[in-house]
Design a protein around this motif. Structure first.
Motif, PDB file in Angstrom:
ATOM      1  N   ALA A  39      42.102  59.119  32.700  1.00 45.82           N
ATOM      2  CA  ALA A  39      42.665  57.827  32.285  1.00 45.82           C
ATOM      3  C   ALA A  39      41.628  56.712  32.446  1.00 45.82           C
ATOM      4  CB  ALA A  39      43.915  57.524  33.101  1.00 45.82           C
ATOM      5  N   LYS A  40      40.849  56.756  33.533  1.00 43.90           N
ATOM      6  CA  LYS A  40      39.829  55.729  33.749  1.00 43.90           C
ATOM      7  C   LYS A  40      38.728  55.850  32.694  1.00 43.90           C
ATOM      8  CE  LYS A  40      37.040  53.534  37.359  1.00 43.90           C
ATOM      9  NZ  LYS A  40      36.707  53.547  38.813  1.00 43.90           N
ATOM     10  N   ALA A  41      38.348  57.092  32.372  1.00 42.13           N
ATOM     11  CA  ALA A  41      37.329  57.312  31.337  1.00 42.13           C
ATOM     12  C   ALA A  41      37.818  56.801  29.986  1.00 42.13           C
ATOM     13  CB  ALA A  41      37.007  58.808  31.243  1.00 42.13           C
ATOM     14  N   CYS A  42      39.110  56.954  29.750  1.00 39.30           N
ATOM     15  CA  CYS A  42      39.714  56.498  28.486  1.00 39.30           C
ATOM     16  C   CYS A  42      39.588  54.980  28.356  1.00 39.30           C
ATOM     17  CB  CYS A  42      41.177  56.943  28.487  1.00 39.30           C
ATOM     18  SG  CYS A  42      42.039  56.738  26.935  1.00 39.30           S
ATOM     19  N   GLY A  90      39.150  62.219  28.452  1.00 41.91           N
ATOM     20  CA  GLY A  90      39.477  60.783  28.463  1.00 41.91           C
ATOM     21  C   GLY A  90      38.605  59.997  27.498  1.00 41.91           C
ATOM     22  N   ILE A  91      37.325  60.319  27.437  1.00 38.43           N
ATOM     23  CA  ILE A  91      36.405  59.614  26.527  1.00 38.43           C
ATOM     24  C   ILE A  91      36.809  59.840  25.069  1.00 38.43           C
ATOM     25  CG2 ILE A  91      34.013  59.475  25.702  1.00 38.43           C
ATOM     26  CD1 ILE A  91      33.121  60.382  28.541  1.00 38.43           C
ATOM     27  N   LEU A 120      29.007  55.162  31.662  1.00 32.18           N
ATOM     28  CA  LEU A 120      29.413  54.976  30.251  1.00 32.18           C
ATOM     29  C   LEU A 120      28.885  53.674  29.663  1.00 32.18           C
ATOM     30  CD1 LEU A 120      33.049  56.423  30.098  1.00 32.18           C
ATOM     31  CD2 LEU A 120      31.065  57.169  28.760  1.00 32.18           C
ATOM     32  N   GLY A 121      28.880  52.624  30.476  1.00 29.87           N
ATOM     33  CA  GLY A 121      28.396  51.331  29.959  1.00 29.87           C
ATOM     34  C   GLY A 121      26.968  51.452  29.460  1.00 29.87           C
ATOM     35  N   LYS A 122      26.113  52.033  30.281  1.00 32.43           N
ATOM     36  CA  LYS A 122      24.694  52.186  29.917  1.00 32.43           C
ATOM     37  C   LYS A 122      24.556  53.095  28.692  1.00 32.43           C
ATOM     38  CE  LYS A 122      20.249  53.441  32.108  1.00 32.43           C
ATOM     39  NZ  LYS A 122      19.625  53.953  33.355  1.00 32.43           N
TER      40      LYS A 122
END
Ligand SMILES: NC(=O)C1=CN([C@@H]2O[C@H](COP(=O)(O)OP(=O)(O)OC[C@H]3O[C@@H](n4cnc5c(N)ncnc54)[C@H](O)[C@@H]3O)[C@@H](O)[C@H]2O)[C@@H](O)CC1
Ligand SMILES: Nc1ncnc2c1ncn2[C@@H]1O[C@H](COP(=O)(O)OP(=O)(O)O)[C@@H](O)[C@H]1O
Ligand SMILES: [Mg+2]
Length: 282
Positions: free
Chosen positions: A48-51, A225-226, A273-275
């Protein structure tokens, strides 16, 4: 390895849909993550956090009651609906307006959960990403593949794939068996491994990112999630799978300078993920 189309930065960028300037959380899509059972709520927290960290506007988790305080504490940005049962999922009821659903992580394979999945698949029309125990339940009820929406994304590792299609003697045989199912049911297969392959009908793509740092608990839950997060943002299912696989592996390439292969855990994928998104668009 066959001569497959390589998923590199240029191809990933071609399939990527950036967030527009005047987006708001209602235009970024609402995703539902369905999974978890007693002792495996972490897989839903990760997914869920990755989503959310993939850009979805809203994420709701559907989990058994035992996970309520855990996930609300671990990921306050995620909304929660709980099953009536304490330890595992026995029915999937929601009246949400959704763009994507990712399911199966940590779900377990109890008989009541089989029944819940069957009833859910019979009424669902939302685009799906199916992983882990939902795949294992499908392997025991192969006729349920008929119930999947067109272009559903399945994300098996090799053992989950073997349960679904049976053993194979060569990579060519594995791909032929996967293509048969892909053509028969219009399904996209993300065959997780080193490297990961994406098979959709006649097309076979091979990811160029990732490394052995990803051989860690929860890394597949994060990938689900991604992909679900990108799907919620109106990517076509194949594009969501391709960009998701590329970014997922890229976080490992970029992190190992600091973590090494040993000290990289699934949460580091989410952290990176941001990077990874920034370097995709640089
Ligand atoms: N923190 C958590 O809550 C976690 C929950 N998890 C959940 O635990 C459940 C079981 O997942 P598992 O994948 O561990 O169990 P599986 O039973 O599906 O896979 C484990 C078995 O498959 C083999 N295997 C795993 N990956 C393989 C690969 N790439 N190639 C060949 N063989 C492979 C292993 O050797 C082992 O024998 C899933 O629902 C999953 O989502 C796991 O993701 C781990 C973390
Ligand atoms: N040696 C490796 N090289 C590249 N990627 C790997 C390697 N080992 C595992 N992975 C990746 O890590 C993920 C593992 O998925 P999975 O087994 O479902 O994890 P979990 O179920 O624990 O979340 C997949 O995306 C797979 O491609
Ligand atoms: Mg897994």
């Amino acid at each position: 390895m066959g001569n497959f189309i390589q998923i590199d930065k240029e191809i990933a960028l071609r399939h990527f849909r950036p967030i527009e300037k005047f987006a708001h959380k209602g235009s970024q899509g609402h995703a539902l993550i369905i999974g978890g059972s007693y002792g495996k709520i972490g897989s839903v927290c990760l997914s869920a956090k990755a989503c959310l960290k993939s850009g979805a506007g809203l994420v709701t988790a559907y989990i058994p009651k035992c996970g309520y305080t855990i996930i609300q504490t671990a990921v306050p940005e995620v909304m929660v609906i709980t099953d009536d049962y304490q330890d595992f999922i026995t029915s999937v009821d929601h009246d949400l307006n959704l763009q994507a659903i990712g399911l199966g992580m940590g779900m377990g394979t109890q008989q009541e959960t089989h029944q819940a999945l069957f009833l859910f698949l019979n009424m669902n029309t939302v685009p799906l990403v199916i992983d882990a125990d939902a795949l294992n339940i499908l392997s025991l009820n192969r006729e349920w593949l008929e119930l999947l929406p067109k272009q559903t994304v399945l994300t098996p590792h090799k053992k989950e794939l073997e349960r679904l299609i049976g053993a194979w003697q060569s990579e060519e045989e594995m791909i032929a068996k996967v293509q048969e199912l892909s053509n028969a049911h219009d399904i996209i297969f993300v065959i997780k491994g080193a490297p990961t392959l994406i098979v959709y009908k006649e097309q076979v793509y091979q990811n160029t990112t990732g490394n052995q740092a990803l051989a860690t608990a929860g890394s597949g839950d994060v990938l689900t999630g991604i992909i679900t997060g990108l799907l919620a943002q109106y990517h076509a299912p194949f594009d969501a799978a391709l960009v998701g696989v590329y970014l997922h592996g890229l976080t490992a390439n970029q992190a190992v300078e600091e973590t090494g292969f040993n000290s990289f855990i699934a949460s580091d994928i989410i952290k990176g993920l941001g990077k990874a998104f920034l370097s995709l668009q640089a």
